[in-house]
Scaffold this motif. Structure first.
Motif, PDB file in Angstrom:
ATOM      1  N   GLU B 171      -1.801  11.022  58.780  1.00 29.85           N
ATOM      2  CA  GLU B 171      -2.314   9.653  58.705  1.00 29.85           C
ATOM      3  C   GLU B 171      -1.495   8.809  57.730  1.00 29.85           C
ATOM      4  O   GLU B 171      -1.120   7.671  58.027  1.00 29.85           O
ATOM      5  CB  GLU B 171      -3.780   9.714  58.253  1.00 29.85           C
ATOM      6  CG  GLU B 171      -4.343   8.378  57.848  1.00 29.85           C
ATOM      7  CD  GLU B 171      -5.466   7.928  58.741  1.00 29.85           C
ATOM      8  OE1 GLU B 171      -5.909   8.751  59.559  1.00 29.85           O
ATOM      9  OE2 GLU B 171      -5.877   6.764  58.624  1.00 29.85           O
ATOM     10  N   LEU B 172      -1.217   9.390  56.577  1.00 28.67           N
ATOM     11  CA  LEU B 172      -0.434   8.659  55.574  1.00 28.67           C
ATOM     12  C   LEU B 172       0.986   8.402  56.069  1.00 28.67           C
ATOM     13  O   LEU B 172       1.525   7.309  55.917  1.00 28.67           O
ATOM     14  CB  LEU B 172      -0.383   9.450  54.274  1.00 28.67           C
ATOM     15  CG  LEU B 172      -1.598   9.286  53.382  1.00 28.67           C
ATOM     16  CD1 LEU B 172      -1.541  10.259  52.239  1.00 28.67           C
ATOM     17  CD2 LEU B 172      -1.651   7.866  52.844  1.00 28.67           C
ATOM     18  N   LYS B 175       1.139   5.524  58.206  1.00 27.20           N
ATOM     19  CA  LYS B 175       1.011   4.240  57.513  1.00 27.20           C
ATOM     20  C   LYS B 175       2.292   3.875  56.771  1.00 27.20           C
ATOM     21  O   LYS B 175       2.489   2.729  56.399  1.00 27.20           O
ATOM     22  CB  LYS B 175      -0.167   4.277  56.537  1.00 27.20           C
ATOM     23  CG  LYS B 175      -1.498   4.184  57.237  1.00 27.20           C
ATOM     24  CD  LYS B 175      -1.675   2.809  57.881  1.00 27.20           C
ATOM     25  CE  LYS B 175      -2.823   2.790  58.860  1.00 27.20           C
ATOM     26  NZ  LYS B 175      -2.765   1.666  59.778  1.00 27.20           N
ATOM     27  N   ASP B 290       6.916   9.719  41.232  1.00 30.45           N
ATOM     28  CA  ASP B 290       6.193   8.664  41.957  1.00 30.45           C
ATOM     29  C   ASP B 290       6.592   7.271  41.477  1.00 30.45           C
ATOM     30  O   ASP B 290       6.381   6.288  42.173  1.00 30.45           O
ATOM     31  CB  ASP B 290       4.679   8.878  41.781  1.00 30.45           C
ATOM     32  CG  ASP B 290       3.876   8.155  42.847  1.00 30.45           C
ATOM     33  OD1 ASP B 290       4.380   8.045  43.972  1.00 30.45           O
ATOM     34  OD2 ASP B 290       2.765   7.706  42.543  1.00 30.45           O
ATOM     35  N   VAL B 295       9.157   5.811  46.976  1.00 33.19           N
ATOM     36  CA  VAL B 295       8.742   7.211  47.012  1.00 33.19           C
ATOM     37  C   VAL B 295       7.223   7.221  46.975  1.00 33.19           C
ATOM     38  O   VAL B 295       6.615   6.550  46.141  1.00 33.19           O
ATOM     39  CB  VAL B 295       9.295   7.994  45.805  1.00 33.19           C
ATOM     40  CG1 VAL B 295       8.642   9.367  45.713  1.00 33.19           C
ATOM     41  CG2 VAL B 295      10.802   8.140  45.914  1.00 33.19           C
ATOM     42  N   TYR B 296       6.613   7.931  47.887  1.00 40.69           N
ATOM     43  CA  TYR B 296       5.156   8.024  47.905  1.00 40.69           C
ATOM     44  C   TYR B 296       4.778   9.475  47.733  1.00 40.69           C
ATOM     45  O   TYR B 296       4.942  10.279  48.637  1.00 40.69           O
ATOM     46  CB  TYR B 296       4.611   7.435  49.214  1.00 40.69           C
ATOM     47  CG  TYR B 296       5.047   6.006  49.373  1.00 40.69           C
ATOM     48  CD1 TYR B 296       4.365   4.993  48.722  1.00 40.69           C
ATOM     49  CD2 TYR B 296       6.192   5.680  50.104  1.00 40.69           C
ATOM     50  CE1 TYR B 296       4.793   3.683  48.807  1.00 40.69           C
ATOM     51  CE2 TYR B 296       6.626   4.372  50.197  1.00 40.69           C
ATOM     52  CZ  TYR B 296       5.913   3.373  49.542  1.00 40.69           C
ATOM     53  OH  TYR B 296       6.339   2.085  49.610  1.00 40.69           O
ATOM     54  N   LEU B 297       4.334   9.802  46.526  1.00 40.84           N
ATOM     55  CA  LEU B 297       4.046  11.192  46.202  1.00 40.84           C
ATOM     56  C   LEU B 297       2.535  11.418  46.214  1.00 40.84           C
ATOM     57  O   LEU B 297       1.792  10.726  45.533  1.00 40.84           O
ATOM     58  CB  LEU B 297       4.618  11.528  44.823  1.00 40.84           C
ATOM     59  CG  LEU B 297       4.186  12.865  44.215  1.00 40.84           C
ATOM     60  CD1 LEU B 297       4.636  14.025  45.088  1.00 40.84           C
ATOM     61  CD2 LEU B 297       4.735  13.020  42.813  1.00 40.84           C
ATOM     62  N   TYR B 298       2.120  12.356  46.999  1.00 41.82           N
ATOM     63  CA  TYR B 298       0.699  12.705  47.052  1.00 41.82           C
ATOM     64  C   TYR B 298       0.511  14.170  46.742  1.00 41.82           C
ATOM     65  O   TYR B 298       1.155  15.023  47.340  1.00 41.82           O
ATOM     66  CB  TYR B 298       0.131  12.405  48.450  1.00 41.82           C
ATOM     67  CG  TYR B 298      -0.241  10.957  48.629  1.00 41.82           C
ATOM     68  CD1 TYR B 298       0.740   9.978  48.712  1.00 41.82           C
ATOM     69  CD2 TYR B 298      -1.568  10.566  48.686  1.00 41.82           C
ATOM     70  CE1 TYR B 298       0.403   8.648  48.852  1.00 41.82           C
ATOM     71  CE2 TYR B 298      -1.914   9.239  48.832  1.00 41.82           C
ATOM     72  CZ  TYR B 298      -0.924   8.283  48.911  1.00 41.82           C
ATOM     73  OH  TYR B 298      -1.267   6.974  49.046  1.00 41.82           O
ATOM     74  N   ASP B 302      -4.853  13.696  45.617  1.00 42.74           N
ATOM     75  CA  ASP B 302      -4.644  12.353  46.160  1.00 42.74           C
ATOM     76  C   ASP B 302      -5.011  12.301  47.632  1.00 42.74           C
ATOM     77  O   ASP B 302      -5.503  11.284  48.130  1.00 42.74           O
ATOM     78  CB  ASP B 302      -3.172  11.939  46.011  1.00 42.74           C
ATOM     79  CG  ASP B 302      -2.745  11.926  44.562  1.00 42.74           C
ATOM     80  OD1 ASP B 302      -3.605  11.676  43.716  1.00 42.74           O
ATOM     81  OD2 ASP B 302      -1.549  12.159  44.288  1.00 42.74           O
ATOM     82  N   VAL B 306      -7.603   9.790  51.221  1.00 45.42           N
ATOM     83  CA  VAL B 306      -7.319   9.450  52.606  1.00 45.42           C
ATOM     84  C   VAL B 306      -8.417   9.980  53.505  1.00 45.42           C
ATOM     85  O   VAL B 306      -8.796   9.372  54.491  1.00 45.42           O
ATOM     86  CB  VAL B 306      -5.989  10.097  53.036  1.00 45.42           C
ATOM     87  CG1 VAL B 306      -5.597   9.608  54.404  1.00 45.42           C
ATOM     88  CG2 VAL B 306      -4.927   9.836  52.018  1.00 45.42           C
ATOM     89  N   THR B 309     -12.588   8.536  53.869  1.00 41.76           N
ATOM     90  CA  THR B 309     -13.021   7.493  54.789  1.00 41.76           C
ATOM     91  C   THR B 309     -13.405   8.071  56.151  1.00 41.76           C
ATOM     92  O   THR B 309     -14.139   7.467  56.899  1.00 41.76           O
ATOM     93  CB  THR B 309     -11.924   6.444  54.974  1.00 41.76           C
ATOM     94  OG1 THR B 309     -10.693   7.119  55.116  1.00 41.76           O
ATOM     95  CG2 THR B 309     -11.874   5.513  53.802  1.00 41.76           C
TER      96      THR B 309
END
Lengths: 270, 444
Positions: B171-172, B175, B290, B295-298, B302, B306, B309
């Motif tokens: 999902e991320l 996006k 991050d 850069v999107y660090l999860y 974290d 997501v 929801t």
């Protein structure tokens, strides 16, 4: 008579905006996006008819006073939006774009829509070319700015890891980055042409290509900001920094549009 | 004898704390044996995943047992007791049973309904079985927990369309990138969850996958499985330039991906965004990474955001599952009661005494005109008969109480004398209790 088209187009824009917002809130209503795009197109057509009727009534392109300029800018943004929407199919754009176009048009509804006499110096074939190019350039910048704002909202959510309700409805970062860049690569050449034609016109009207008039100087700043932005893009800048630059660039466009042109100094005051 | 569960999870402690308390697979057997040497610990099992570290025990007495477990954790991990207390939860006795069932059914998971936890619990059980640190009670608890989890899975739609870390990752990624068709994934290290995430991304359009691993053979093996390419571990920073998504799960004790490395990589890839997923505990990607633009660090925590929801619609199913757990806890507790000789002896005495009194009253009512002495004589006689009959069974039960293997005798006694009152069950509850002796596992 013609002003009716203006109000009708705004009314239809409100409908389209409502459709887009409804789709944004409930993305599973699939047909709504297409319907909203169609409605937008109808609104745009009405808006364009108004523009054309006004043109034929006054005998010149209606971009010569504040009301007409805002009106033309709104029309330009809608054109860019409809084209982009057809090409990229990102309905979430509509729920931002249409309300903002409506807000932009509000001042036009408040000031007088009366057709004024044109200063003799402006009567020239260059008027239409110069102004429509410049306004289209501005419209593309406005479009890019709104997409950049959306980008920044989404990017902030992703970075902070607090994904709000809006997150799942927003387009992907990649598509927003692409669309706003596309709008800029469309807007900047138009804006450049607008400046060149203006310069040629100035030469034929006043005998000088460039006279450091306030509007001219300000436009040069705008032009340089977007030039730097596009250059940095080729160097690999993208994402957040680009979005901020696009925002900054459009801030200068707005100042040029709403402040510089209204100051009543220089040759561009109207 | 009672069950105590002590632990911490994503609900009570951030990943920084969980990683400090984790028991890597290789050390579990040793840790189990150490724990057994503590006072009052009879059986134990350690469940250590990236979302939870929990110690399941059967102790002689719950308060003392809890102390021993805490002592063990603080000594094993060299942490002060005060530091521990904040994040630990303690579930004694019936709460422990309930917690075990909830964990197994994935009701306590980061992503409610995710299927991995059951496998992890089974693995933990296997470890404990191999280390011989479990016995009657723990075995029953775990077998029952597995059974409950399966019931929850078949009778509710909790697991359906769910949603574990890998779903969240996809999902991320969507996006960030929109379509995933042109994207490249790098799998750094290999864990079950990382592989699952990679597989999900592949199912969602990702075409290219690179696998890097400390043991190159394993990388090749995985790469073949995914139809991707294997990368030597030393080379991964150079290859990272090509990757749009990095899934990291190496099991290394320190940071493998560092900010300077990523800064260089981002420059080389002209700042195209990169999505990093750190599934490892302890973490393998420096959180400072991050800060780099695009850069999107999860990390595992974290990803929860997501997922949350998605959860609301499944609230109802979760409630159904909680109901199942509630019923099963009751069945279990009944079985547990049967393990203890004292209540059985009391139950037996009460039941027979009850019968005697009832029958005596009935008889006396029918006999008119007998004297008070005669009445007393009959009463004494009936008591004597009951005592004589009960003598042998009670002796056996008392012996069984002293013997840890005596559970069977006690449960047989309860059955023979019909000491378990019927549990009130809703019609859809299946009737198979413990007595049937077959678990779903064994049937396979």
């Amino acid at each position: 008579m013609n002003i009716l088209f203006f109000y009708a187009s705004i009314a239809v824009y409100v409908l389209a905006a409502a459709g887009y917002v409804a789709h944004f809130l409930k993305p599973d209503r699939k047909g709504l996006a297409g319907l909203s795009l169609f409605t937008s197109f109808v609104g745009f057509s009405l808006h364009f008819i108004y523009f054309a009727v006004r043109w034929s009534e006054s005998g010149r392109i209606p971009v010569t006073n504040f009301f007409e300029a805002i009106n033309a800018l709104g029309l330009g943004i809608m054109m860019v939006f409809v084209i982009m929407e057809l090409r990229y199919k990102v309905p979430a754009l509509g729920s931002f774009m249409l309300p903002l176009v409506i807000i932009l048009m509000l001042p036009a509804m408040l000031v007088s829509g009366r057709i004024e006499d044109l200063k003799p110096i402006l009567k020239s074939g260059w008027l239409g070319v110069h102004t429509s190019l410049a306004v289209l350039g501005d419209a593309a910048f406005a479009f890019a700015c709104i997409v950049s704002i959306m980008y920044l909202i989404q990017e902030r959510q992703l970075k902070s890891k607090h994904l709000g309700a809006i997150f799942h409805r927003m387009p992907s970062l990649d598509i927003m980055d692409t669309i706003s860049y596309k709008a800029l690569t469309l807007g900047w050449p138009l804006y450049t042409l607008g400046m060149i034609t203006g310069s040629i016109w100035a030469n034929s009207a006043w005998g000088t290509y460039w006279s450091w008039d306030v509007k001219e100087t300000w436009s040069l700043i705008v032009w340089l900001i977007y030039l730097v932005l596009l250059h940095l893009r080729t160097l690999g800048w993208r994402g957040r920094k680009m979005a901020y630059l696009s925002l900054a660039g459009f801030l200068f466009v707005m100042i040029s549009f709403f402040v510089v042109s209204r100051m009543g100094v220089g040759k561009h005051s109207f | 004898m009672s069950i105590v569960v002590v632990g911490l999870s994503h609900k009570t402690a951030p990943v920084e704390v969980r990683e400090k308390l984790s028991f890597p697979e290789a050390t579990v057997a040793d840790a189990l044996k150490k724990l057994m040497t503590y006072e009052g610990i009879r059986e134990c099992l350690i469940l250590s995943t990236c979302n939870r570290v929990e110690i399941y025990t059967v102790v002689e007495e719950s308060v003392k047992g809890t102390e021993s477990i805490k002592q063990f954790i603080s000594e094993y991990h060299n942490l002060s007791r005060e530091a521990l207390e904040k994040s630990l939860y303690i579930y004694p006795e019936s709460q422990g049973v309930r917690h075990t069932f909830r964990v197994a059914s994935s009701l306590d998971s980061l992503v409610v309904g995710e299927p991995q936890i059951l496998g992890q619990l089974k693995d933990a059980f296997d470890f404990a079985l191999k280390a011989k640190t479990t016995s009657t009670v723990m075995n029953k608890l775990l077998k029952k927990a597995i059974q409950v989890a399966k019931r929850v899975r078949t009778e509710t739609r909790l697991a359906e369309g769910a949603v574990n870390i890998s779903f969240a990752a996809v999902e991320l990624a969507r996006k960030i990138f929109g379509t995933l068709d042109e994207k490249t994934v790098m799998l750094l290290g290999a864990g079950e969850m990382a592989e699952l995430a990679a597989r999900h991304l592949l199912n969602n359009g990702v075409k290219t996958i690179m696998v890097a691993n400390r043991t190159f053979e394993r990388a090749v093996e995985l790469a073949n499985e995914f139809k991707g390419s294997a990368v030597r571990f030393e080379d991964f920073p150079a290859e990272l330039v090509m990757a749009d998504i990095l899934i990291c799960s190496t099991g290394a004790p320190n940071y493998v991906v560092k900010p300077e490395m990523v800064h260089k990589v981002m420059k080389e890839r002209r700042h195209k965004p990169i999505f990093m997923i750190d599934i490892s505990v302890p973490r393998n990607i420096d959180p400072a990474t991050d800060k780099e633009d695009n850069v999107y660090l999860y990390n595992v925590d974290d990803l929860q955001g997501v997922v949350e929801t998605n959860v609301q619609g499944r609230q109802q199913e979760a409630e159904k599952a909680e109901d199942i757990v509630r019923q099963e806890v009751e069945t279990y507790l009944q079985w547990e009661r049967s393990l203890d000789a004292v209540p059985t002896i009391v139950d037996l005495r009460e039941k027979i005494e009850d019968m005697r009194k009832r029958e005596l009253d009935k008889t006396l009512c029918q006999m008119n005109g007998i004297s008070e002495d005669q009445r007393r004589a009959m009463d004494i006689m009936s008591q004597a008969i009951v005592n004589k009959i009960l003598h042998a069974p009670l002796v056996v039960l008392k012996q069984a109480a002293a013997n840890p293997e005596g559970g069977d005798v006690i449960s047989i006694a309860r059955k023979i004398f019909n000491l378990d009152r019927e549990l009130k069950k809703p019609s859809h509850v299946h009737e198979k209790g413990f007595g049937s002796g077959t678990t779903v596992e064994e049937k396979k």
